[in-house]
Design a protein around this motif. Structure first.
Motif, PDB file in Angstrom:
ATOM      1  N   PRO A 155       0.840  -1.210   0.000  1.00 60.58           N
ATOM      2  CA  PRO A 155       0.000   0.000   0.000  1.00 60.58           C
ATOM      3  C   PRO A 155       0.868   1.250   0.000  1.00 60.58           C
ATOM      4  N   ARG A 156       0.429   2.251  -0.720  1.00 61.42           N
ATOM      5  CA  ARG A 156       1.228   3.463  -0.850  1.00 61.42           C
ATOM      6  C   ARG A 156       1.441   4.177   0.473  1.00 61.42           C
ATOM      7  N   ASP A 157       0.499   4.028   1.400  1.00 62.50           N
ATOM      8  CA  ASP A 157       0.618   4.744   2.669  1.00 62.50           C
ATOM      9  C   ASP A 157       1.380   3.946   3.717  1.00 62.50           C
ATOM     10  N   ALA A 158       1.913   2.803   3.342  1.00 61.16           N
ATOM     11  CA  ALA A 158       2.635   1.969   4.306  1.00 61.16           C
ATOM     12  C   ALA A 158       4.046   2.503   4.517  1.00 61.16           C
ATOM     13  N   GLU A 159       4.524   2.392   5.755  1.00 66.55           N
ATOM     14  CA  GLU A 159       5.882   2.804   6.096  1.00 66.55           C
ATOM     15  C   GLU A 159       6.883   1.822   5.481  1.00 66.55           C
ATOM     16  N   ALA A 225       4.360   3.501  13.608  1.00 67.69           N
ATOM     17  CA  ALA A 225       3.476   3.343  12.458  1.00 67.69           C
ATOM     18  C   ALA A 225       2.869   1.951  12.426  1.00 67.69           C
ATOM     19  N   ASP A 231      -2.289   1.531   9.224  1.00 68.39           N
ATOM     20  CA  ASP A 231      -0.988   1.307   8.609  1.00 68.39           C
ATOM     21  C   ASP A 231      -0.151   0.321   9.420  1.00 68.39           C
ATOM     22  N   HIS A 235      -2.942  -4.439   8.819  1.00 71.42           N
ATOM     23  CA  HIS A 235      -3.095  -3.972   7.442  1.00 71.42           C
ATOM     24  C   HIS A 235      -2.040  -4.603   6.539  1.00 71.42           C
ATOM     25  N   TRP A 239      -2.177  -7.370   3.359  1.00 72.14           N
ATOM     26  CA  TRP A 239      -1.491  -7.165   2.085  1.00 72.14           C
ATOM     27  C   TRP A 239      -0.628  -8.381   1.730  1.00 72.14           C
TER      28      TRP A 239
END
Length: 470
Positions: A155-159, A225, A231, A235, A239
């Motif tokens: 995911p783009r918002d993942a650290e 995070a 995130d 989550h 993924w």
């Protein structure tokens, strides 16, 4: 009354059978067959046969194979920026959507079905052997499994730090699924993931954190995070499971995950490889190339390849290839053959270095065989790329490996792999080829062979090579 048999009679009475030359590793390993460490392991009960596993692998990669074959016919890479919108042309030709073409192209690259050389697409050996070789299909699928996180981006918002930790922890999640031999609830997988991530941080000597306090370090920011809701680990576990399901390793449903037969087999294979590496008496992974190869002499080909992979994974490719070639230049012919076996595991990354040694007489036959197999030739057909002189040089080199590591009866049987039709013809060409171990090989062969007339002729040939006579 006795008389010496002339060479003509020896030629009539001692013809050699014309058979395919055995590989150096096959011949030499027979010399140490009684020292094999353990029998080949059997897969878990209920594992489908390899033919069925390969069928499943081909099904998962069916679109990737279609796109790879389309791109390899002088059409270039299938990317959005390619000339003439290759994705759209491929979609129209293959009855797929552009998104499906893009996903299939990514899988083809990750599975090693194609090789890119600038703007040229070259079919990989797995693609050439795809329909007839189950091993090619299974290896291609395992390569895709190893790259699941690339085939299914995070995911783009993942650290990024958290993503890296989850990817590193996924093998333990798969191991739990494999050992459970059935469905495992997602909460149980999440507990394991949390434990493994904590272990990874402890191994990196990260300072324990308190999520109620302000976190100022980069590691602490990643930790916070992970612990923070959408995130966090739940989550990212979702993924990871979705990515593994997308490549056919597991199925999802009703809050649980189950390995597919293909995924179960792949995890078992990887666990077996780890066990083999752990049983290495000399600690092969940490040893220099020569010691690693000597340790692998005792292993059958499958476990030996697992050792090569583990050893290669622990060092930069360029360094590893240079070290293997340095061993191949040494005096031990057995290690020379094993070094090129290890280079086969390296694959395309070693091609340039192998081509660079083609002009070295001691390495030329091995390099030519390696390149022929790398370019798609069958193992039985690869020796055809050698000239008569090169094949004879390789025969002597293989015999030298048997002399150093094998038994006399194996050296006698090695005669059958000569390309020459008679012993006199073999001796003439062996004398002419100029291998530095020719004398030792001929003396050992003469001592081992039960036919007195043949042994006498071989000893005479050894004396002529030693004195430089005709």
């Amino acid at each position: 009354m006795t008389s010496r048999k002339p060479d003509e009679q020896l030629a009539r009475n001692s013809g050699l059978r014309l058979v395919r030359p055995r590989s150096l590793a096959t011949t030499a390993r027979r010399a140490v067959a009684d020292r094999r460490t353990r029998p080949a392991p059997r897969p878990p009960e209920g594992t489908p046969p390899r033919t069925e596993l390969a069928r499943q692998a081909r099904r998962v990669l069916a679109d990737a194979v279609r796109v790879a074959r389309w791109a390899a016919v002088d059409r270039g890479p299938v990317t959005a920026s390619a000339p003439g919108s290759a994705q759209e042309r491929a979609a129209a030709a293959l009855d797929l959507t552009p998104d499906q073409v893009r996903a299939a192209w990514d899988r083809a690259r990750l599975a090693g079905l194609v090789e890119l050389h600038g703007d040229t697409v070259r079919p990989g050996w797995r693609l050439r052997a795809w329909d007839r070789d189950d091993s090619a299909a299974l290896r291609g699928w395992v390569a895709l499994l190893d790259a699941w996180s690339l085939a299914h981006p995070a995911p783009r918002d993942a650290e990024p730090a958290a993503v890296a930790e989850v990817v590193e922890a996924v093998p333990q999640v798969l191991s739990l699924l494999q050992l459970s031999a059935g469905p495992v609830l997602v909460p149980a997988l999440l507990d394991l993931l949390r434990q493994r991530v904590a272990e990874l941080r402890e191994e990196r000597c990260e300072v324990p954190y308190d999520t109620t306090e302000q976190v100022s370090t980069p590691a602490g920011a990643a930790t916070a995070a992970i612990a923070a809701g959408p995130d966090g680990l739940p989550h990212l576990l979702d993924w990871a499971l979705e990515g593994l399901a997308a490549v056919g390793a597991l199925t999802l449903g009703d809050g649980q995950a189950t390995l597919t037969p293909l995924g179960n087999w792949a995890v078992w294979v990887k666990l077996e490889q780890i066990c083999v590496a752990a049983q290495s008496p000399a600690g092969h992974i940490e040893q220099p190339a020569e010691d690693m190869l000597r340790g692998c002499v005792r292993l059958t080909p499958g476990p030996a390849r697992a050792e090569y992979r583990a050893w290669l994974a622990a060092r930069p490719v360029n360094t590893a290839v240079a070290e293997l070639l340095a061993v191949a230049r040494g005096d031990d012919a057995l290690l020379r053959g094993l070094a090129f076996e290890a280079l086969r595991v390296v694959g395309a990354a070693a091609e340039a270095d192998v081509r660079a040694v083609v002009d070295e007489p001691a390495l030329r036959p091995y390099a030519l065989l390696w390149l022929a197999e790398h370019e798609g030739a069958d193992a039985d057909e690869a020796p055809d790329v050698l000239t008569r002189e090169e094949a004879t040089w390789l025969w002597v080199d293989t015999a030298a490996a048997v002399v150093d590591h094998g038994e006399s009866d194996l050296l006698v049987r090695h005669l059958e792999s000569a390309v020459q039709g008679t012993v006199p013809a073999l001796l003439d060409e062996v004398r002419a080829v100029g291998h530095p171990r020719t004398v030792q090989v001929l003396v050992a062969l003469a001592a081992a062979h039960p036919d007195p007339a043949l042994a006498k002729a071989v000893r005479r040939a050894a004396f002529q090579v030693h004195t430089g006579g005709a």
